[in-house]
Design an enzyme around this catalytic site. Structure first.
Site, PDB file in Angstrom:
ATOM      1  N   TYR A 188      12.067   7.978  14.667  1.00 17.12           N
ATOM      2  CA  TYR A 188      11.891   8.062  13.217  1.00 17.12           C
ATOM      3  C   TYR A 188      12.996   8.905  12.584  1.00 17.12           C
ATOM      4  O   TYR A 188      13.594   8.506  11.575  1.00 17.12           O
ATOM      5  CB  TYR A 188      10.520   8.651  12.919  1.00 17.12           C
ATOM      6  CG  TYR A 188      10.136   8.639  11.456  1.00 17.12           C
ATOM      7  CD1 TYR A 188       9.759   7.460  10.830  1.00 17.12           C
ATOM      8  CD2 TYR A 188      10.116   9.816  10.719  1.00 17.12           C
ATOM      9  CE1 TYR A 188       9.386   7.450   9.489  1.00 17.12           C
ATOM     10  CE2 TYR A 188       9.740   9.817   9.380  1.00 17.12           C
ATOM     11  CZ  TYR A 188       9.380   8.633   8.767  1.00 17.12           C
ATOM     12  OH  TYR A 188       9.012   8.627   7.441  1.00 17.12           O
TER      13      TYR A 188
ATOM     14  N   ARG B 171       0.844  -1.190   0.000  1.00 21.07           N
ATOM     15  CA  ARG B 171       0.000   0.000   0.000  1.00 21.07           C
ATOM     16  C   ARG B 171       0.884   1.246   0.000  1.00 21.07           C
ATOM     17  O   ARG B 171       2.101   1.170   0.099  1.00 21.07           O
ATOM     18  CB  ARG B 171      -0.937   0.015   1.206  1.00 21.07           C
ATOM     19  CG  ARG B 171      -0.241   0.172   2.545  1.00 21.07           C
ATOM     20  CD  ARG B 171      -1.249   0.124   3.692  1.00 21.07           C
ATOM     21  NE  ARG B 171      -0.620   0.435   4.969  1.00 21.07           N
ATOM     22  CZ  ARG B 171      -1.264   0.449   6.132  1.00 21.07           C
ATOM     23  NH1 ARG B 171      -2.558   0.167   6.176  1.00 21.07           N
ATOM     24  NH2 ARG B 171      -0.638   0.754   7.262  1.00 21.07           N
TER      25      ARG B 171
ATOM     26  N   THR C 255      -0.801   9.058   2.553  1.00 24.24           N
ATOM     27  CA  THR C 255      -0.750   7.607   2.688  1.00 24.24           C
ATOM     28  C   THR C 255      -1.433   7.221   4.005  1.00 24.24           C
ATOM     29  O   THR C 255      -1.717   8.086   4.842  1.00 24.24           O
ATOM     30  CB  THR C 255       0.704   7.093   2.725  1.00 24.24           C
ATOM     31  OG1 THR C 255       1.320   7.536   3.940  1.00 24.24           O
ATOM     32  CG2 THR C 255       1.502   7.595   1.523  1.00 24.24           C
TER      33      THR C 255
ATOM     34  N   ASN D 271      11.409   0.319   0.907  1.00 24.84           N
ATOM     35  CA  ASN D 271      10.351   1.268   1.239  1.00 24.84           C
ATOM     36  C   ASN D 271       9.683   0.986   2.575  1.00 24.84           C
ATOM     37  O   ASN D 271       9.122   1.895   3.188  1.00 24.84           O
ATOM     38  CB  ASN D 271       9.295   1.246   0.127  1.00 24.84           C
ATOM     39  CG  ASN D 271       8.044   2.004   0.502  1.00 24.84           C
ATOM     40  OD1 ASN D 271       8.032   3.241   0.549  1.00 24.84           O
ATOM     41  ND2 ASN D 271       6.968   1.281   0.800  1.00 24.84           N
TER      42      ASN D 271
ATOM     43  N   ASP E  63       9.058 -10.107   6.595  1.00 20.30           N
ATOM     44  CA  ASP E  63       9.407  -9.207   7.693  1.00 20.30           C
ATOM     45  C   ASP E  63      10.820  -8.719   7.417  1.00 20.30           C
ATOM     46  O   ASP E  63      11.772  -9.499   7.444  1.00 20.30           O
ATOM     47  CB  ASP E  63       9.339  -9.961   9.028  1.00 20.30           C
ATOM     48  CG  ASP E  63       9.837  -9.145  10.212  1.00 20.30           C
ATOM     49  OD1 ASP E  63      10.280  -7.993  10.020  1.00 20.30           O
ATOM     50  OD2 ASP E  63       9.809  -9.683  11.339  1.00 20.30           O
ATOM     51  N   VAL E  64      10.972  -7.435   7.118  1.00 17.36           N
ATOM     52  CA  VAL E  64      12.277  -6.927   6.684  1.00 17.36           C
ATOM     53  C   VAL E  64      13.329  -6.949   7.780  1.00 17.36           C
ATOM     54  O   VAL E  64      14.517  -6.758   7.511  1.00 17.36           O
ATOM     55  CB  VAL E  64      12.170  -5.497   6.103  1.00 17.36           C
ATOM     56  CG1 VAL E  64      11.319  -5.487   4.848  1.00 17.36           C
ATOM     57  CG2 VAL E  64      11.661  -4.505   7.147  1.00 17.36           C
TER      58      VAL E  64
ATOM     59  N   ASP F  24       5.726  -7.599   1.898  1.00 16.54           N
ATOM     60  CA  ASP F  24       5.080  -6.831   2.962  1.00 16.54           C
ATOM     61  C   ASP F  24       4.638  -7.793   4.055  1.00 16.54           C
ATOM     62  O   ASP F  24       4.570  -9.008   3.823  1.00 16.54           O
ATOM     63  CB  ASP F  24       3.858  -6.070   2.425  1.00 16.54           C
ATOM     64  CG  ASP F  24       3.588  -4.762   3.163  1.00 16.54           C
ATOM     65  OD1 ASP F  24       3.514  -4.802   4.415  1.00 16.54           O
ATOM     66  OD2 ASP F  24       3.467  -3.719   2.508  1.00 16.54           O
TER      67      ASP F  24
ATOM     68  N   LYS G  96      15.839   7.642   9.860  1.00 13.27           N
ATOM     69  CA  LYS G  96      15.894   8.159   8.498  1.00 13.27           C
ATOM     70  C   LYS G  96      17.207   8.884   8.207  1.00 13.27           C
ATOM     71  O   LYS G  96      17.697   8.853   7.066  1.00 13.27           O
ATOM     72  CB  LYS G  96      14.682   9.067   8.239  1.00 13.27           C
ATOM     73  CG  LYS G  96      13.341   8.323   8.256  1.00 13.27           C
ATOM     74  CD  LYS G  96      13.309   7.183   7.233  1.00 13.27           C
ATOM     75  CE  LYS G  96      11.930   6.563   7.111  1.00 13.27           C
ATOM     76  NZ  LYS G  96      11.860   5.496   6.092  1.00 13.27           N
TER      77      LYS G  96
ATOM     78  N   THR H  65       0.125   8.828   7.118  1.00 12.22           N
ATOM     79  CA  THR H  65      -0.107  10.242   7.431  1.00 12.22           C
ATOM     80  C   THR H  65      -1.598  10.559   7.605  1.00 12.22           C
ATOM     81  O   THR H  65      -1.966  11.733   7.711  1.00 12.22           O
ATOM     82  CB  THR H  65       0.463  11.150   6.328  1.00 12.22           C
ATOM     83  OG1 THR H  65      -0.200  10.865   5.083  1.00 12.22           O
ATOM     84  CG2 THR H  65       1.964  10.940   6.158  1.00 12.22           C
TER      85      THR H  65
END
Length: 249
Positions: A152, A16, A187, A87, A60-61, A37, A156, A190
């Protein structure tokens, strides 16, 4: 001929939001795409929507074994991976004192450790492909600070730095590595934010996932002299502030 004909892409967090827009854009440009995902139902629905150029794989990354299996699945379905879009990401609100250690570490694990695992897992496949492109989706929070987003922001900024180190490590293998820095994008992540977030930026609206996806296509197909670089899609949010414009002494 489409710009990504013959390319094999792996897109994390692809079910998504920005990830799904990248999946659709890559497929439209001729790439075969492995969508990964933890959102299984949404991932499978996107696979059904796109059809033959796409496959979904639950991943699961933060799990190294999942990464190995995902790359193996991509090679089995399509061939060696030539495009990776890191992503997948999460956002947790909280200041330094409000955020508990477990939450902080979880954000770092998903947003920073996950992409590191991904680059490590995909590099041999990209060598077999003769080279490739890795796009790490950072944020404007990788370029400036935000209050109450400590974990966060740390993740990043870390991803931005990791991108540069990886670009140096992998250049000899003809692998380019760049970071994308979206600003406020409409998205699910947000969905709870109000318009005060975008009121002071030059383009005073939320961006769309498709606008970020177009940047991803450009970087994957056209930006052949760029590596280790940041590309910003933020409506001018990091340009500066107009708060003092016209004020009197």
């Amino acid at each position: 001929m489409k710009s990504l004909d013959g390319k094999v892409a792996l897109v994390t967090g692809g079910a998504r939001g920005i990830g799904a827009a990248v999946v659709r854009a890559f497929a439209a440009e001729g790439a075969s795409v492995l969508i990964t995902d933890v959102l299984v139902d949404e991932g499978r629905a996107l696979q059904e929507e796109i059809g033959a150029p796409a496959r979904f794989y639950a991943e699961d990354v933060t799990n190294e074994a999942d990464w190995t299996a995902a790359v193996t699945a991509a090679e089995r379905e399509f061939g060696p991976v030539s495009l990776l879009v890191n992503n997948a990401g999460i956002l947790e609100f909280g200041s330094i004192e409000e955020t508990d250690p477990r939450t902080f570490r979880h954000v770092i694990d998903v947003n920073l450790f996950g992409p590191w695992l991904g680059m490590r897992a995909v590099a041999p496949s990209m060598r077999r492909a003769g080279g490739g492109v890795i796009l790490n989706v950072s944020s404007t929070a990788g370029l400036m600070g935000y209050a109450a987003l400590d974990a966060y922001v740390a993740s990043k900024w870390g991803l931005r730095g990791l991108t540069k180190a990886a670009a140096l490590d992998l250049a000899a293998d003809h692998i380019r590595v760049c970071s994308i820095h979206p600003g406020p994008i409409s998205t699910p992540m947000t969905a709870g934010m109000d318009d005060s977030v975008i009121a002071d930026q030059p383009i005073a609206r939320y961006g769309t996932p498709e606008e970020v996806a177009r940047m991803a296509v450009f970087l994957a197909a056209e930006a052949t002299y760029s590596t280790g670089s940041e590309f910003v899609v933020d409506g001018g949010a990091t340009t500066g502030s107009t708060v003092l414009a016209g004020s009197e002494d």
